[in-house]
Write a protein that holds these residues in place. Structure first.
Motif, PDB file in Angstrom:
ATOM      1  N   ALA A   1       0.924  -1.328  -0.107  1.00 14.10           N
ATOM      2  CA  ALA A   1      -0.008  -0.088   0.040  1.00 14.10           C
ATOM      3  C   ALA A   1       1.032   1.299   0.039  1.00 14.10           C
ATOM      4  O   ALA A   1       2.261   1.017   0.190  1.00 14.10           O
ATOM      5  N   GLU A   2       0.278   2.377  -0.374  1.00 12.58           N
ATOM      6  CA  GLU A   2       1.199   3.550  -0.041  1.00 12.58           C
ATOM      7  C   GLU A   2       1.553   3.823   1.233  1.00 12.58           C
ATOM      8  O   GLU A   2       0.749   3.745   2.155  1.00 12.58           O
TER       9      GLU A   2
ATOM     10  N   TYR B   1       8.473  -2.748  -4.356  1.00 16.44           N
ATOM     11  CA  TYR B   1       7.472  -1.579  -4.664  1.00 16.44           C
ATOM     12  C   TYR B   1       7.288  -2.302  -5.896  1.00 16.44           C
ATOM     13  O   TYR B   1       7.757  -2.786  -6.953  1.00 16.44           O
ATOM     14  N   PHE B   2       5.731  -1.944  -6.245  1.00 17.69           N
ATOM     15  CA  PHE B   2       5.095  -2.308  -7.372  1.00 17.69           C
ATOM     16  C   PHE B   2       4.015  -1.312  -7.607  1.00 17.69           C
ATOM     17  O   PHE B   2       3.475  -0.535  -6.892  1.00 17.69           O
ATOM     18  N   ALA B   3       3.484  -1.208  -9.053  1.00 20.82           N
ATOM     19  CA  ALA B   3       2.158  -0.581  -9.432  1.00 20.82           C
ATOM     20  C   ALA B   3       1.313  -1.410  -9.950  1.00 20.82           C
ATOM     21  O   ALA B   3       1.438  -1.689 -11.111  1.00 20.82           O
ATOM     22  N   PRO B   4       0.298  -1.575  -9.520  1.00 19.76           N
ATOM     23  CA  PRO B   4      -0.785  -2.446  -9.865  1.00 19.76           C
ATOM     24  C   PRO B   4      -1.337  -1.576 -11.086  1.00 19.76           C
ATOM     25  O   PRO B   4      -1.581  -0.360 -11.192  1.00 19.76           O
ATOM     26  N   THR B   5      -1.802  -2.558 -12.164  1.00 15.57           N
ATOM     27  CA  THR B   5      -2.458  -1.823 -13.160  1.00 15.57           C
ATOM     28  C   THR B   5      -3.785  -1.851 -13.037  1.00 15.57           C
ATOM     29  O   THR B   5      -4.240  -1.107 -13.928  1.00 15.57           O
ATOM     30  N   PHE B   6      -4.400  -2.536 -12.281  1.00 14.64           N
ATOM     31  CA  PHE B   6      -6.010  -2.574 -12.024  1.00 14.64           C
ATOM     32  C   PHE B   6      -6.114  -2.792 -10.667  1.00 14.64           C
ATOM     33  O   PHE B   6      -5.125  -3.117  -9.762  1.00 14.64           O
TER      34      PHE B   6
ATOM     35  N   VAL C   1       3.605   1.495  -4.960  1.00 15.88           N
ATOM     36  CA  VAL C   1       2.977   0.978  -3.549  1.00 15.88           C
ATOM     37  C   VAL C   1       4.338   0.402  -2.995  1.00 15.88           C
ATOM     38  O   VAL C   1       5.080  -0.219  -3.728  1.00 15.88           O
ATOM     39  N   GLY C   2       4.406   0.404  -1.640  1.00 18.42           N
ATOM     40  CA  GLY C   2       5.437  -0.432  -1.036  1.00 18.42           C
ATOM     41  C   GLY C   2       4.928  -1.517  -0.233  1.00 18.42           C
ATOM     42  O   GLY C   2       3.725  -1.471   0.169  1.00 18.42           O
TER      43      GLY C   2
END
Length: 424
Positions: A300-301, A325-330, A338-339
Motif C-alpha cells: 500500500a502507499e 515496490y510495485f504499481a498495480p495496473t488495476f 506502492v511499498g
C-alpha cells in the motif's frame, strides 16, 4: 448404480473402480492412487479415465458439463471440444461458472447465456445461481447428468468448490445425476489448515463449515458435501477418481499442464500462497491484483521496509519476505507505486500459508499506521468468523490467533478423514 454395473479400467497395471457412488452416505469407495517413485507416470485425471473407458457410465444420458478453461486433457485440448464430436457421449449443454466457460470474465464476472462458437452448444450461466434458480437452469437444459470438471486451488474462498456445492443441491432439486471428474489439489492434500467457517458467515466465498485450506480434491469435497450437508436430500452422485496422484503431490509432480483457473491464479506457485495471502482482500492493502505476481506481492502507499523486517524477524519456516515496490495496473492503487513485501516460499514442504497470512496481517498492522480492514468486514467472510479480526485489533499475536481455531480444525480434520480417496 452398484459398482458391479460400472466399467473398470487398467491404470498403472492395476484394475480399479472407475467411479464411486455416494448418494449421501459418504461410504463410497474407490481405488487409491499409488505413487511410483521418482519419474512415475503421468497422473490421469478423472476425465482421462472416463474417456479411456469409452464414457460407459454416461451411455444413454444427455450430458451437460460445468467447466472452464482448466477442463483440459494432457495434450491441452479442452474436454468439451473432445467430447462434442465423439459419438460415444451425448454432450448437449455447458454450464459456465465465475469467469465463464471460456474464461473471458474477470473476478466477480461471468459470460452470460450464449451459444459456444466452437461447438454450437448452449452455454448457461451458473454464476451466483443456486437452489431452485440453478435447478431451473438444469431443467431448462434438458440434461440427465451434470458433469463437473474444474481445477480447484485448495482454499475455501476459491469459488469453484461452492459452484460444486450449489450444483449438488440444485441437481437434487431437479432430479439430475452429478458426476464429478477429479483433478489434483495443487497444494497437496496432506492436511487441513486454518479456521473453520461459522455458517453464520456463509457467502459464495465459503458456504459451509470447512477449513480455510481444506486439503481435499474436488471429488472428495463432493462426497463430503453430499453426505454432511445434503444428507436429508442428497444428489445422485458419482465421482471418477484420478490414478497416479498422491496426497503429498504438489501440482508440478503430476505431469499435468497448468491452466490458470482464474485470471489472478497464473501459476501453481500462486496457489501455494493463496490460502493465506488472499486474506488481504479483506484489508485496504493491495493483494497484488494487477501485477504479474498476485497474492505474492502485497502492499500500500506508505508501507516501507519495516514490514518485511518485522515479518522476517519471526523466522517462519519455509518462507522469506522481500521489501518490494510495485504499481498495480488495476484494482487497488491502480497506476500508483506502492511499498510492501513479496512472499518468497523456499521450502513449500514446511510452509504454512494460513499462519503466514496471519503473521503478515499482524505485522502490517504493527508497522503501518494506515492499516485498516475493508469497511464491510470482508475479512470475516474470508476467515469465516470475527475472531481473527477482533483478536488482531485487540493486539493478539499470531500464536494466540492460531490457537483460537484449533478445536474446530481438529473436529473438521476428523470428519474429513472418511471422505479421503488417495494415499501418499
Amino acid at each position: 448404480m452398484s459398482l458391479s454395473r460400472r466399467g473398470v479400467l487398467a491404470a498403472g497395471g492395476a484394475v480399479g473402480a472407475l467411479a464411486a457412488t455416494a448418494a449421501g452416505t459418504g461410504s463410497a469407495t474407490a481405488s487409491p492412487a499409488h505413487g511410483h517413485g521418482p519419474g512415475r507416470g503421468r497422473v490421469r485425471t478423472g476425465f482421462d479415465r472416463l474417456a479411456a473407458d469409452g464414457y460407459r457410465m454416461l451411455r444413454g444420458q444427455k450430458v451437460g458439463i460445468v467447466t472452464n478453461p482448466t477442463g483440459i486433457t494432457a495434450d491441452v485440448r479442452h474436454i468439451v471440444d473432445v467430447m462434442h464430436p465423439d459419438p460415444r457421449v451425448e454432450l448437449t449443454a455447458v454450464f459456465g461458472p465465475e469467469h465463464g466457460f471460456r474464461g473471458t470474465a474477470q473476478a466477480g464476472g461471468s459470460e452470460g447465456r450464449y451459444d459456444d462458437p466452437a461447438t454450437g452448444l448452449p452455454v448457461y450461466d451458473t454464476y451466483l445461481k443456486n437452489g431452485r434458480e440453478l435447478a431451473d437452469v438444469f431443467t431448462t437444459s434438458s440434461v440427465d447428468t451434470v458433469l463437473f470438471d474444474i481445477q480447484d486451488a485448495g482454499a475455501r474462498f476459491y469459488t469453484y468448490i461452492w459452484t460444486l456445492y450449489d450444483c449438488l443441491e440444485a441437481a437434487a432439486l431437479a432430479g439430475k445425476r452429478v458426476v464429478v471428474l477429479d483433478r489434483p489439489n495443487p497444494v497437496t492434500g496432506r492436511e487441513a489448515l486454518g479456521p473453520v467457517l461459522d455458517p453464520a458467515f456463509g457467502t459464495f466465498v465459503g458456504r459451509r463449515e470447512i477449513a480455510q485450506a481444506h486439503g481435499m480434491t474436488v471429488a472428495e469435497l463432493a462426497l463430503f458435501f453430499n453426505a454432511e450437508f445434503f444428507h436429508e436430500r442428497p444428489a445422485r452422485l458419482d465421482v471418477v477418481t484420478m490414478s497416479g496422484w498422491r496426497r503429498s503431490d504438489f501440482f508440478d509432480a503430476t505431469g499435468l499442464p497448468w491452466v490458470p483457473p482464474s485470471p489472478n491464479m497464473p501459476t501453481p506457485e500462486t496457489a501455494v500462497v493463496y490460502p493465506g495471502t488472499c486474506l488481504f482482500e479483506g484489508t485496504n492493502l493491495s493483494e497484488g491484483r494487477g501485477t504479474t505476481r498476485p497474492f505474492e506481492l502485497l502492499g500500500a502507499e506508505g508501507v516501507d521496509h519495516r514490514w518485511a523486517a518485522a515479518a522476517n524477524a519471526l523466522r517462519l519456516p519455509g518462507v522469506a519476505f522481500r521489501e518490494a515496490y510495485f504499481a498495480p495496473t488495476f484494482s487497488k492503487f491502480a497506476g500508483k507505486t506502492v511499498g510492501g513485501v513479496q512472499v518468497h516460499v523456499h521450502d513449500r514442504e514446511v510452509f504454512d500459508p494460513v499462519r503466514t497470512g496471519i503473521v503478515l496481517l499482524v505485522t502490517a498492522k504493527q508497522t503501518w499506521s494506515g492499516f485498516a480492514w475493508r469497511p464491510d468486514n470482508w475479512i470475516d467472510k474470508l476467515t469465516g468468523n470475527t475472531r481473527v479480526r477482533t483478536m488482531i485489533d485487540a493486539g493478539a499475536d499470531t500464536d494466540a490467533v492460531v490457537r483460537a481455531w484449533q478445536r474446530d480444525l481438529s473436529a473438521f480434520r476428523a470428519k474429513r478423514r472418511k471422505y479421503l480417496r488417495y494415499g501418499g
